[in-house]
Motif scaffolding. Structure first.
Motif: not given
Lengths: 290, 136
Positions: A254, A256, A38, A288, B73-75, A36, A40, B88
């Protein structure tokens, strides 16, 4: 992941190439292996910004879409002259464009062989070299004796000739006893390299600039959000326009990978007004780094 | 009495706010669906649970979502289209307030999706927040 670079790309380069300016600012990052992951960013546009142009590039390749010119002096084109008579030899090497050089051989009366070649010339310049030759047979005191050649008359420069790269040309000269000045002591030949001096002193050199080809593999994606507007790209240029709150202010970006691929990347962005001219684009802020 | 009312509301929220949001992304790869999940209406909310699933056919672009809160932020990507599995799942401890959700895909084509988002308090209990607001 580790931030690799953040820099300003000279805007005039892009202005000179593209009417619609793009990519005042740019950055290079690497996305890590975290599930996950990412990266940022925040980009701030000010002035009369109408929209943000943003483009994502995969950085794995060293292929550049914007090679930068790096000043490099171009080696000159040259001619080499060799004059022989039996076992005697005289040479004049490296006769560059615009240069005259003499080659003299003390061989007495008789036949001389004169050779011109281009060994060591700059082969990146494809134009054949232009030259002219002038000669005189001389006695021991430097007075002119009898000379003959099919190339030109003694003491008179020949018509201009050309010699292509990797080619060789030979001419014969004969010197004889003169009724007044006596025997020939030496043959003196002047080579006049008339080739225009290369005006271009800059070559385009591929540098290690991280700019790479736009991606379209789908291994990386970037999302840009401004107000209620959200857009996604996997390589195409995004034109992010928020007609509710205007173009000034913060843009969230973002980056990713849907496949969690470890991947370095590059991005370019520019704050533009309604005429697609550059407005106040600031360096991005990294919020991030994963 | 105060606690009783709270428990009643909490019990109501358990039954009412099992939030699943469905959507369809249009053809262009640039298309993003954008939402807010409000974990702010209940002051006890401290985190958001999230996952997403794609119901697109095999070979279609993969669907991802990004959960954003402040400077985090997360994907989330559903790795297999059309199966029963999800991406997930993760509890994001972003505190109270609005969480932003963007949903994208890695290629052109129409894909449909659904995601679940739940707000939790510090003890892991479901709170009565998580109103989902579609932004675009």
């Amino acid at each position: 992941m580790q931030k690799m670079a953040q820099k300003l790309v000279l805007p005039f380069i892009f202005f000179s190439v593209f009417e619609s300016a793009f990519a005042l600012d740019s950055g290079t990052q690497s996305l890590g292996e975290l599930d996950g992951a990412t990266d940022y960013f925040k980009i701030t546009c000010a002035g009369n910004t109408d929209h943000l142009d943003f483009q994502l590039f995969e950085s794995a390749a060293t292929v550049l879409n914007t090679p930068l010119a790096k000043p490099t002096l171009i080696p000159p084109q040259i001619l080499n002259a060799t004059l022989t008579k039996l076992k005697l030899t005289a040479k004049a090497s490296g006769i560059a464009a615009g240069i005259n050089k003499d080659v003299t051989l003390k061989g007495g009366n008789g036949s001389y062989t004169f050779t011109l070649d281009t060994i060591g010339t700059n082969l990146t310049l494809k134009t054949a070299q232009t030259y002219s030759v002038q000669y005189q047979c001389l006695n021991t005191t430097g007075k002119v004796t009898v000379g003959s050649s099919t190339l030109t008359k003694s003491g008179i420069a020949s018509i201009s000739k050309t010699l292509a790269n990797s080619r060789t040309v030979k001419y014969l000269f004969n010197c004889a006893k003169d009724k007044i000045n006596g025997n020939t002591d030496s043959l003196k030949i002047t080579v006049i390299n008339k080739t225009p001096i290369a005006k271009t002193v800059v070559t385009t050199t591929v540098t290690t600039d991280p700019i790479a080809a736009p991606i379209s593999s789908g291994n990386l994606a970037a999302q840009v959000i401004k107000g209620h507007v959200a857009m996604n790209t996997i390589g195409d240029i995004l034109n992010v326009h928020d007609d509710r709150s205007g173009g000034d202010g913060y843009y969230s970006v973002m980056v990713n990978s849907p496949s969690n691929k470890v991947q370095s990347y590059h991005f370019q962005y520019s704050c533009l007004n309604t005429s697609n001219l550059e407005e106040q684009t600031s360096p991005f802020q990294l919020l991030q780094d994963q | 009495m105060k606690h009783f009312i709270f428990l009643m509301l909490a019990g109501l929220s358990f039954n009412t706010f099992a939030h699943t949001q469905s959507g369809v992304l249009a053809v262009p790869v640039s298309t993003v669906d954008y939402y807010y999940v409000d974990c702010g209406s209940d002051p006890s909310s401290v985190s958001l649970y999230f996952h997403i699933a794609s119901s697109a056919a095999a070979g279609m672009p993969l669907v991802s979502a990004q959960v954003i809160k402040d400077n985090y932020a997360s994907n989330f990507t559903d790795p297999i289209n059309g199966d029963a599995g999800w991406s997930r799942d993760q509890v994001i401890y972003g505190g109270n307030g609005l969480y932003s959700i963007s949903v994208n895909k890695n290629g052109a084509g129409v894909v449909s999706y659904s995601f679940e988002a739940h707000c939790y308090d510090s003890s892991g209990e479901h709170t009565d927040s998580e109103n989902i607001i579609q932004v675009n």
